[in-house]
Design an enzyme around this catalytic site. Sequence first.
Site, short mmCIF file in Angstrom:
data_model
loop_
_atom_site.label_atom_id
_atom_site.label_comp_id
_atom_site.label_asym_id
_atom_site.label_seq_id
_atom_site.Cartn_x
_atom_site.Cartn_y
_atom_site.Cartn_z
N SER A 113 147.52 54.66 -41.78
CA SER A 113 148.00 54.18 -40.49
C SER A 113 147.67 52.71 -40.28
O SER A 113 146.64 52.23 -40.76
CB SER A 113 147.35 54.99 -39.36
OG SER A 113 147.67 54.44 -38.09
N TYR A 142 140.67 57.94 -34.54
CA TYR A 142 141.80 58.21 -35.43
C TYR A 142 141.90 57.14 -36.51
O TYR A 142 141.98 57.45 -37.71
CB TYR A 142 143.09 58.28 -34.61
CG TYR A 142 144.34 58.16 -35.45
CD1 TYR A 142 144.73 59.19 -36.30
CD2 TYR A 142 145.15 57.02 -35.37
CE1 TYR A 142 145.87 59.08 -37.08
CE2 TYR A 142 146.30 56.91 -36.14
CZ TYR A 142 146.66 57.94 -36.99
OH TYR A 142 147.79 57.83 -37.76
N LYS A 183 155.39 64.64 -28.60
CA LYS A 183 154.19 63.81 -28.62
C LYS A 183 153.74 63.36 -27.23
O LYS A 183 152.67 62.76 -27.08
CB LYS A 183 154.42 62.59 -29.51
CG LYS A 183 154.59 62.95 -30.98
CD LYS A 183 155.06 61.77 -31.83
CE LYS A 183 154.01 60.67 -31.94
NZ LYS A 183 152.85 61.10 -32.76
#
Length: 327
Positions: A113, A142, A183
């Site tokens: 990411s 994250y 989401k």
Amino acid sequence: MKIVTGAAGFIGSNLVAALENMNQEVVACDRFDDQEKVRNLEKRSLAYRIFPDELFGFLQKHRQKIKTIFLLGAISSTTETNLAMIKAVNVELPIQLWNWCSDNKVRLIYASSAATYGDGSRGFSDDDSLGNLKNLKPLNAYGRSKNEFDIWVSEQIESNAERPPQWVGLKFFNVYGPNEYHKGTQMSVVPQIYNQIIANGRARLFRSHHSDYKDGGQLRDFIWVGDCVSVMLWLDGNPEISGLFNCGTGQARSFLDLAQAVFQAMEKEFAVDYIPTPEKIRDKYQYFTEADIGKLRTVGYRSRFTSLEKGVMFYVKEYLMNDDRYV
């Protein structure tokens, strides 16, 4: 046989659709406990649908047929605070899959990411050397978990440990496109702005709290989900290529640009209100992201990336404005 974990998710379901269109035998691995996500796969005719706790048993049973595992499943919320769960899903499970792929000579393409880059002050170079990765400072759990696995992979490579015959990590930037509706607040800004315009004819953008950026002038590397799928399929078709790569367009655009593109696609008069960035995320807010895609180009990826205007137009016209919004 191709296995996609996180197959009912946003990027995963788009990849599954593309693999199916190529007549590949596709195995979808996910929890299938979220009806909004399950809708992402309603159109698919899959060889198998398996739950995460069935994954390793399935791998052992079918190991002679499996060519590639696309590891896209993750705890992806940037506001998730359950550190034990994040570590188990985003670090420990990928390590197990890496080791299985190494032992069984199966290729592994996994999702990293752009969140690993933190505030971007150290740049956006996809240098996968151990020293570079350890210098990155992600802003949330994250991002830290994704960087932790990238570091572990780099340690395996530098120590010449066993590895899959092909291994690829992709640092996805700001992806938008169909099948992201489950989401919620983590959806891309495109459908959020679309819904705001439908509701009251106006869009809302964060006010800038940084002297170098005007309101709405915060910059992101927005990438159409179809381009992410194209990159993954190209890498899968070039098994001699391994490494950690950025997956963005290489061109930062402003949220104001994006909002204008949505209004244009909807053929509505532009109108925007600026609201304060919530205090709980204000000190961790990124004002600029832009993928350095030189490394991806160097290994031979030549396809052009979809422009923001073209991608938003296609998304709005072909999906958001239709009764059937799904790939």
